[in-house]
Design a protein around this motif. Structure first.
Motif, PDB file in Angstrom:
ATOM      1  N   GLU A   1      10.204  -1.854 -20.696  1.00 28.43           N
ATOM      2  CA  GLU A   1      11.349  -2.298 -21.489  1.00 28.43           C
ATOM      3  C   GLU A   1      12.685  -1.894 -20.874  1.00 28.43           C
ATOM      4  N   CYS A   2      12.649  -1.281 -19.693  1.00 28.52           N
ATOM      5  CA  CYS A   2      13.892  -0.800 -19.082  1.00 28.52           C
ATOM      6  C   CYS A   2      13.975  -1.283 -17.639  1.00 28.52           C
ATOM      7  N   PRO A   3      15.154  -1.226 -17.030  1.00 25.56           N
ATOM      8  CA  PRO A   3      15.268  -1.537 -15.602  1.00 25.56           C
ATOM      9  C   PRO A   3      14.417  -0.574 -14.769  1.00 25.56           C
ATOM     10  N   VAL A   4      13.770  -1.118 -13.748  1.00 25.53           N
ATOM     11  CA  VAL A   4      12.923  -0.303 -12.867  1.00 25.53           C
ATOM     12  C   VAL A   4      13.258  -0.628 -11.410  1.00 25.53           C
ATOM     13  N   LEU A   5      13.314   0.414 -10.592  1.00 25.57           N
ATOM     14  CA  LEU A   5      13.532   0.287  -9.157  1.00 25.57           C
ATOM     15  C   LEU A   5      12.313   0.855  -8.442  1.00 25.57           C
ATOM     16  N   PHE A   6      11.677   0.036  -7.591  1.00 24.00           N
ATOM     17  CA  PHE A   6      10.513   0.472  -6.821  1.00 24.00           C
ATOM     18  C   PHE A   6      10.897   0.650  -5.351  1.00 24.00           C
ATOM     19  N   HIS A   7      10.401   1.740  -4.745  1.00 26.20           N
ATOM     20  CA  HIS A   7      10.538   1.961  -3.310  1.00 26.20           C
ATOM     21  C   HIS A   7       9.139   2.075  -2.703  1.00 26.20           C
ATOM     22  N   TYR A   8       8.872   1.299  -1.653  1.00 31.62           N
ATOM     23  CA  TYR A   8       7.587   1.379  -0.953  1.00 31.62           C
ATOM     24  C   TYR A   8       7.807   1.428   0.548  1.00 31.62           C
ATOM     25  N   GLY A   9       6.907   2.115   1.246  1.00 31.83           N
ATOM     26  CA  GLY A   9       6.883   2.070   2.697  1.00 31.83           C
ATOM     27  C   GLY A   9       6.021   0.908   3.154  1.00 31.83           C
ATOM     28  N   ALA A  10       6.551   0.069   4.025  1.00 35.51           N
ATOM     29  CA  ALA A  10       5.798  -1.095   4.500  1.00 35.51           C
ATOM     30  C   ALA A  10       4.609  -0.686   5.362  1.00 35.51           C
ATOM     31  N   ASN A  11       4.619   0.552   5.861  1.00 35.38           N
ATOM     32  CA  ASN A  11       3.542   1.023   6.732  1.00 35.38           C
ATOM     33  C   ASN A  11       2.722   2.123   6.053  1.00 35.38           C
ATOM     34  N   ASP A  12       2.618   2.058   4.754  1.00 32.82           N
ATOM     35  CA  ASP A  12       1.941   3.093   3.972  1.00 32.82           C
ATOM     36  C   ASP A  12       0.418   2.949   4.109  1.00 32.82           C
ATOM     37  N   PRO A  13      -0.278   3.945   4.672  1.00 34.90           N
ATOM     38  CA  PRO A  13      -1.727   3.831   4.830  1.00 34.90           C
ATOM     39  C   PRO A  13      -2.488   3.939   3.504  1.00 34.90           C
ATOM     40  N   TYR A  14      -1.816   4.447   2.464  1.00 34.36           N
ATOM     41  CA  TYR A  14      -2.476   4.617   1.171  1.00 34.36           C
ATOM     42  C   TYR A  14      -2.231   3.442   0.224  1.00 34.36           C
ATOM     43  N   ILE A  15      -1.228   2.632   0.516  1.00 42.49           N
ATOM     44  CA  ILE A  15      -0.889   1.506  -0.363  1.00 42.49           C
ATOM     45  C   ILE A  15      -0.801   0.245   0.494  1.00 42.49           C
ATOM     46  N   PRO A  16      -1.856  -0.544   0.552  1.00 42.27           N
ATOM     47  CA  PRO A  16      -1.828  -1.773   1.351  1.00 42.27           C
ATOM     48  C   PRO A  16      -0.753  -2.734   0.867  1.00 42.27           C
ATOM     49  N   ALA A  17      -0.263  -3.547   1.777  1.00 46.90           N
ATOM     50  CA  ALA A  17       0.787  -4.517   1.440  1.00 46.90           C
ATOM     51  C   ALA A  17       0.364  -5.408   0.281  1.00 46.90           C
ATOM     52  N   GLU A  18      -0.934  -5.713   0.190  1.00 47.39           N
ATOM     53  CA  GLU A  18      -1.419  -6.586  -0.887  1.00 47.39           C
ATOM     54  C   GLU A  18      -1.181  -5.958  -2.252  1.00 47.39           C
ATOM     55  N   GLN A  19      -1.301  -4.647  -2.341  1.00 45.49           N
ATOM     56  CA  GLN A  19      -1.064  -3.970  -3.623  1.00 45.49           C
ATOM     57  C   GLN A  19       0.417  -3.979  -3.985  1.00 45.49           C
ATOM     58  N   ILE A  20       1.269  -3.831  -2.986  1.00 47.00           N
ATOM     59  CA  ILE A  20       2.706  -3.930  -3.241  1.00 47.00           C
ATOM     60  C   ILE A  20       3.054  -5.346  -3.684  1.00 47.00           C
ATOM     61  N   ASP A  21       2.434  -6.326  -3.054  1.00 47.61           N
ATOM     62  CA  ASP A  21       2.642  -7.729  -3.445  1.00 47.61           C
ATOM     63  C   ASP A  21       2.262  -7.938  -4.910  1.00 47.61           C
ATOM     64  N   GLU A  22       1.166  -7.308  -5.348  1.00 48.27           N
ATOM     65  CA  GLU A  22       0.717  -7.447  -6.739  1.00 48.27           C
ATOM     66  C   GLU A  22       1.787  -6.940  -7.704  1.00 48.27           C
ATOM     67  N   VAL A  23       2.360  -5.796  -7.374  1.00 45.00           N
ATOM     68  CA  VAL A  23       3.414  -5.230  -8.227  1.00 45.00           C
ATOM     69  C   VAL A  23       4.606  -6.186  -8.265  1.00 45.00           C
ATOM     70  N   GLU A  24       4.984  -6.693  -7.111  1.00 46.46           N
ATOM     71  CA  GLU A  24       6.137  -7.590  -7.031  1.00 46.46           C
ATOM     72  C   GLU A  24       5.904  -8.855  -7.855  1.00 46.46           C
ATOM     73  N   ARG A  25       4.711  -9.430  -7.746  1.00 46.50           N
ATOM     74  CA  ARG A  25       4.407 -10.657  -8.499  1.00 46.50           C
ATOM     75  C   ARG A  25       4.375 -10.413  -9.999  1.00 46.50           C
ATOM     76  N   ALA A  26       3.802  -9.284 -10.400  1.00 43.74           N
ATOM     77  CA  ALA A  26       3.647  -9.003 -11.833  1.00 43.74           C
ATOM     78  C   ALA A  26       4.985  -8.879 -12.545  1.00 43.74           C
ATOM     79  N   LEU A  27       6.024  -8.473 -11.806  1.00 46.76           N
ATOM     80  CA  LEU A  27       7.334  -8.240 -12.421  1.00 46.76           C
ATOM     81  C   LEU A  27       8.403  -9.188 -11.873  1.00 46.76           C
ATOM     82  N   ALA A  28       7.950 -10.261 -11.230  1.00 45.89           N
ATOM     83  CA  ALA A  28       8.876 -11.184 -10.558  1.00 45.89           C
ATOM     84  C   ALA A  28       9.831 -11.873 -11.519  1.00 45.89           C
ATOM     85  N   ASP A  29       9.432 -12.025 -12.778  1.00 48.95           N
ATOM     86  CA  ASP A  29      10.296 -12.727 -13.728  1.00 48.95           C
ATOM     87  C   ASP A  29      11.281 -11.791 -14.418  1.00 48.95           C
ATOM     88  N   ARG A  30      11.334 -10.527 -13.979  1.00 44.37           N
ATOM     89  CA  ARG A  30      12.220  -9.548 -14.594  1.00 44.37           C
ATOM     90  C   ARG A  30      13.444  -9.331 -13.702  1.00 44.37           C
TER      91      ARG A  30
END
Length: 238
Positions: free
Chosen positions: A163-192
């Motif tokens: 219900e509030c503004p959110v700012l996400f920071h990710y490393g594009a070369n993160d071995p623990y968080i694949p780019a596909e998972q970051i994409d999922e977060v981006e898509r889920a909140l794309a309309d916000r």
């Protein structure tokens, strides 16, 4: 001058410590600081201090208190111990502790009635949990910043509770968080329009200056400047 101390946060099943950094100016917005797997260590205390220097009342709850109060490790050498703590962490209880911390912050005499959050690594996931679950007298946080939260993509079924503004920071070369998972977060909140996601040419924990093999000064500085500006714009009365 910034003053530091520990606050005691009361819950129905006990009390735990939260590191507190108090700014010089009164009536400041509160910002909860959510720890990495290393606990409330020099890095987290330092970040809380930097927030206080920027004019925020910073409060970092010890989310491992039920397992090992004041657990603390310094750098990469403590990763195995930190991961072991996370395996034992009850995220439902952690969410309740976060809500208790928010209530405590709002009741502190130096708080101006607004509260945000910023979290790193494990804390990046807890920051998202803060946005989706913490409610005090019917209101949630006013702004949240999540740095490389590896568990966020698994909690997206609750995205409609943000219900509030959110700012996400990710490393594009993160071995623990694949780019596909970051994409999922981006898509889920794309309309916000009040949700922003940045990717950096860096790996995991790029903000942690106490972990030399992980720290990326350029990415850390850029992300921190964006974080402080984001919190300033959303937590200070116009």
């Amino acid at each position: 001058m910034v003053h530091t101390r520990y606050e005691s946060i009361t819950t129905p099943d006990g009390a735990f410590d939260a590191f507190c950094a108090v700014p010089e100016a009164p009536n400041a917005p509160a910002v909860l600081v959510f720890q990495e797997v290393f606990g409330i260590n020099d890095n987290i205390r330092g970040l809380a201090g930097r927030l206080a220097e920027a004019g925020f009342l910073a409060l970092a709850p010890d989310v491992f208190w039920r397992i090992e109060p004041r657990f603390e490790r310094k750098d990469e050498s403590g990763l195995a111990d930190g991961f072991a703590m996370v395996q034992q962490l009850d995220f439902d209880l952690a969410a309740a502790d976060i809500t208790a911390t928010m209530a405590h912050a709002l009741a502190m005499p130096g708080c101006n009635g607004r509260v945000g959050g910023v979290g790193f690594c494990l804390g990046g996931t807890l920051a998202y949990l803060f946005a989706t679950t913490a409610r005090v007298d019917g209101r949630g946080p006013d702004a949240v910043v999540s740095y490389y939260g590896s568990g966020v993509h698994g909690l997206l079924d609750s995205a409609d509770r943000v219900e509030c503004p959110v700012l996400f920071h990710y490393g594009a070369n993160d071995p623990y968080i694949p780019a596909e998972q970051i994409d999922e977060v981006e898509r889920a909140l794309a309309d916000r329009p009040d949700v922003t996601l940045h990717r950096y040419d860096a790996g995991h924990a790029f903000s942690n200056w106490d972990a030399p093999s992980l720290y990326d000064e350029t990415a850390a500085r850029t992300a921190w400047d964006r974080t402080v500006r984001f919190l300033d714009e959303r937590l200070r009365p116009v």
